[in-house]
Design a protein around this motif. Structure first.
Motif, mmCIF file in Angstrom:
data_model
loop_
_atom_site.group_PDB
_atom_site.id
_atom_site.type_symbol
_atom_site.label_atom_id
_atom_site.label_comp_id
_atom_site.label_asym_id
_atom_site.label_seq_id
_atom_site.Cartn_x
_atom_site.Cartn_y
_atom_site.Cartn_z
ATOM 1 N N GLN A 66 -15.055 50.671 -4.303
ATOM 2 C CA GLN A 66 -14.753 49.453 -3.469
ATOM 3 C C GLN A 66 -15.240 48.327 -4.420
ATOM 4 O O GLN A 66 -14.947 47.375 -4.538
ATOM 5 C CB GLN A 66 -15.365 49.348 -2.011
ATOM 6 C CG GLN A 66 -14.985 48.121 -1.211
ATOM 7 C CD GLN A 66 -13.438 48.120 -1.202
ATOM 8 O OE1 GLN A 66 -12.735 49.118 -0.894
ATOM 9 N NE2 GLN A 66 -12.949 47.050 -1.282
ATOM 10 N N GLN A 67 -16.499 48.343 -4.854
ATOM 11 C CA GLN A 67 -17.140 47.423 -5.839
ATOM 12 C C GLN A 67 -16.274 46.945 -7.043
ATOM 13 O O GLN A 67 -15.818 46.023 -7.540
ATOM 14 C CB GLN A 67 -18.731 47.592 -6.164
ATOM 15 C CG GLN A 67 -19.331 47.430 -5.005
ATOM 16 C CD GLN A 67 -20.998 47.877 -5.363
ATOM 17 O OE1 GLN A 67 -21.076 48.777 -6.476
ATOM 18 N NE2 GLN A 67 -21.786 47.618 -4.425
ATOM 19 N N GLN A 68 -15.911 48.175 -7.692
ATOM 20 C CA GLN A 68 -15.001 48.232 -8.928
ATOM 21 C C GLN A 68 -13.713 47.263 -8.332
ATOM 22 O O GLN A 68 -13.162 46.490 -9.246
ATOM 23 C CB GLN A 68 -14.846 49.578 -9.506
ATOM 24 C CG GLN A 68 -14.075 49.352 -10.624
ATOM 25 C CD GLN A 68 -13.733 50.630 -11.268
ATOM 26 O OE1 GLN A 68 -14.312 51.867 -10.685
ATOM 27 N NE2 GLN A 68 -13.367 50.911 -12.558
ATOM 28 N N GLU A 70 -13.217 45.375 -5.954
ATOM 29 C CA GLU A 70 -13.436 43.820 -5.746
ATOM 30 C C GLU A 70 -13.606 43.124 -7.064
ATOM 31 O O GLU A 70 -13.134 41.926 -7.391
ATOM 32 C CB GLU A 70 -14.722 43.619 -5.116
ATOM 33 C CG GLU A 70 -14.578 43.843 -3.757
ATOM 34 C CD GLU A 70 -15.837 44.077 -2.780
ATOM 35 O OE1 GLU A 70 -16.979 43.522 -3.536
ATOM 36 O OE2 GLU A 70 -15.828 44.528 -1.597
ATOM 37 N N ARG A 71 -14.236 43.692 -8.341
ATOM 38 C CA ARG A 71 -14.382 43.077 -9.568
ATOM 39 C C ARG A 71 -13.096 42.971 -10.207
ATOM 40 O O ARG A 71 -12.570 41.842 -10.707
ATOM 41 C CB ARG A 71 -15.158 43.886 -10.670
ATOM 42 C CG ARG A 71 -16.719 43.639 -10.045
ATOM 43 C CD ARG A 71 -17.557 44.443 -11.505
ATOM 44 N NE ARG A 71 -17.237 45.680 -11.618
ATOM 45 C CZ ARG A 71 -17.684 46.879 -11.010
ATOM 46 N NH1 ARG A 71 -18.563 46.652 -10.185
ATOM 47 N NH2 ARG A 71 -17.467 48.075 -11.407
ATOM 48 N N LEU A 72 -12.125 43.861 -10.076
ATOM 49 C CA LEU A 72 -10.955 43.948 -10.596
ATOM 50 C C LEU A 72 -9.976 42.976 -9.980
ATOM 51 O O LEU A 72 -9.246 42.085 -10.404
ATOM 52 C CB LEU A 72 -10.094 45.388 -10.712
ATOM 53 C CG LEU A 72 -10.851 46.279 -11.516
ATOM 54 C CD1 LEU A 72 -10.165 47.502 -11.142
ATOM 55 C CD2 LEU A 72 -10.627 45.951 -12.850
ATOM 56 N N GLU A 73 -10.110 42.750 -8.471
ATOM 57 C CA GLU A 73 -9.304 41.809 -7.724
ATOM 58 C C GLU A 73 -9.704 40.324 -8.380
ATOM 59 O O GLU A 73 -8.954 39.368 -8.690
ATOM 60 C CB GLU A 73 -9.346 41.921 -6.396
ATOM 61 C CG GLU A 73 -8.693 43.044 -5.797
ATOM 62 C CD GLU A 73 -8.990 43.411 -4.448
ATOM 63 O OE1 GLU A 73 -9.949 42.611 -3.813
ATOM 64 O OE2 GLU A 73 -8.202 44.110 -3.585
ATOM 65 N N ALA A 74 -11.106 39.857 -8.648
ATOM 66 C CA ALA A 74 -11.514 38.905 -9.000
ATOM 67 C C ALA A 74 -11.073 38.424 -10.342
ATOM 68 O O ALA A 74 -10.572 37.243 -10.792
ATOM 69 C CB ALA A 74 -13.153 38.714 -9.033
ATOM 70 N N HIS A 75 -11.061 39.514 -11.484
ATOM 71 C CA HIS A 75 -10.481 39.469 -12.644
ATOM 72 C C HIS A 75 -8.817 39.105 -12.654
ATOM 73 O O HIS A 75 -8.416 38.206 -13.401
ATOM 74 C CB HIS A 75 -10.804 40.649 -13.401
ATOM 75 C CG HIS A 75 -10.148 40.559 -14.868
ATOM 76 N ND1 HIS A 75 -11.164 39.881 -15.886
ATOM 77 C CD2 HIS A 75 -9.295 41.079 -15.586
ATOM 78 C CE1 HIS A 75 -10.454 39.651 -16.916
ATOM 79 N NE2 HIS A 75 -9.525 40.468 -17.014
ATOM 80 N N LYS A 76 -8.176 39.709 -11.717
ATOM 81 C CA LYS A 76 -6.758 39.491 -11.665
ATOM 82 C C LYS A 76 -6.489 37.939 -11.088
ATOM 83 O O LYS A 76 -5.515 37.412 -11.527
ATOM 84 C CB LYS A 76 -6.234 40.511 -10.517
ATOM 85 C CG LYS A 76 -4.902 40.236 -10.209
ATOM 86 C CD LYS A 76 -4.428 41.259 -9.172
ATOM 87 C CE LYS A 76 -2.901 40.834 -8.833
ATOM 88 N NZ LYS A 76 -2.422 41.684 -7.619
ATOM 89 N N ARG A 77 -7.397 37.489 -10.121
ATOM 90 C CA ARG A 77 -7.086 36.149 -9.762
ATOM 91 C C ARG A 77 -7.370 35.378 -10.902
ATOM 92 O O ARG A 77 -7.109 34.217 -11.022
ATOM 93 C CB ARG A 77 -8.050 35.944 -8.631
ATOM 94 C CG ARG A 77 -7.664 36.439 -7.183
ATOM 95 C CD ARG A 77 -8.588 35.795 -6.111
ATOM 96 N NE ARG A 77 -10.015 36.095 -6.336
ATOM 97 C CZ ARG A 77 -10.428 37.215 -5.525
ATOM 98 N NH1 ARG A 77 -9.976 38.159 -5.119
ATOM 99 N NH2 ARG A 77 -11.825 37.512 -5.868
ATOM 100 N N ARG A 78 -8.435 35.503 -11.732
ATOM 101 C CA ARG A 78 -8.914 34.460 -12.969
ATOM 102 C C ARG A 78 -7.719 34.816 -13.833
ATOM 103 O O ARG A 78 -7.184 33.724 -14.467
ATOM 104 C CB ARG A 78 -9.993 35.097 -13.520
ATOM 105 C CG ARG A 78 -11.478 34.678 -12.923
ATOM 106 C CD ARG A 78 -12.641 34.923 -13.925
ATOM 107 N NE ARG A 78 -12.421 36.189 -14.488
ATOM 108 C CZ ARG A 78 -13.136 37.120 -14.126
ATOM 109 N NH1 ARG A 78 -14.106 37.022 -12.886
ATOM 110 N NH2 ARG A 78 -13.287 38.257 -14.755
#
Length: 140
Positions: A66-68, A70-78
């Motif tokens: 789940q943490q991974q 979340e990190r990937l979703e944040a990177h996708k938003r960036r």
């Protein structure tokens, strides 16, 4: 005997009942039943404990996944942000926008190029090293 009563016995004389110190058949059967119950419950209890440990491990893996995510979703938003893409292109690819002057510093001392002697010493090829070791072993 006139001085002794029928209910009183002298010390050390065995009574008509078995003594309490020996294992009776009831106690042996009880011990056997307790051992059978313990052996019957041992395997299910061990499996229960193993399953609880597996559940805890799977929950931990789920949290990490789940943490991974979340990190990937944040990177996708960036990556969806155009200004971030431009900034990364300038930083990583040294990209210059039309009309801009960009400079790339090759090294920190301003010399531009390194002299040949400043590099690491040249090693001979592996076959030269092998041939020299053969010659050294022959005593030449």
């Amino acid at each position: 005997m006139p001085g002794t009563s029928q209910g009183a016995r002298p010390a050390g004389e065995p009574s008509g009942r078995p003594s309490r110190g020996h294992l009776t058949s009831r106690a042996a059967i009880l011990a056997l039943v307790v051992c059978a119950i313990a052996l019957t419950l041992a395997y299910p209890v061990r499996e229960y404990i193993a399953q609880r440990q597996e559940i805890a491990e799977l929950r931990h893996r789920e949290r990490v996944a789940q943490q991974q995510v979340e990190r990937l979703e944040a990177h996708k938003r960036r990556l969806a942000d155009e200004s971030y893409i431009k900034r990364e292109a300038r930083r990583r690819l040294h990209y210059c926008m039309p009309g801009e002057k960009c400079y790339v510093v090759l090294d920190g001392d301003g010399a531009g190029e390194r002299p040949e002697s400043a590099g690491p010493p040249r090693r001979p090829p592996w076959y030269e090293t092998l041939w020299r070791s053969v010659e050294a072993a022959d005593g030449r």
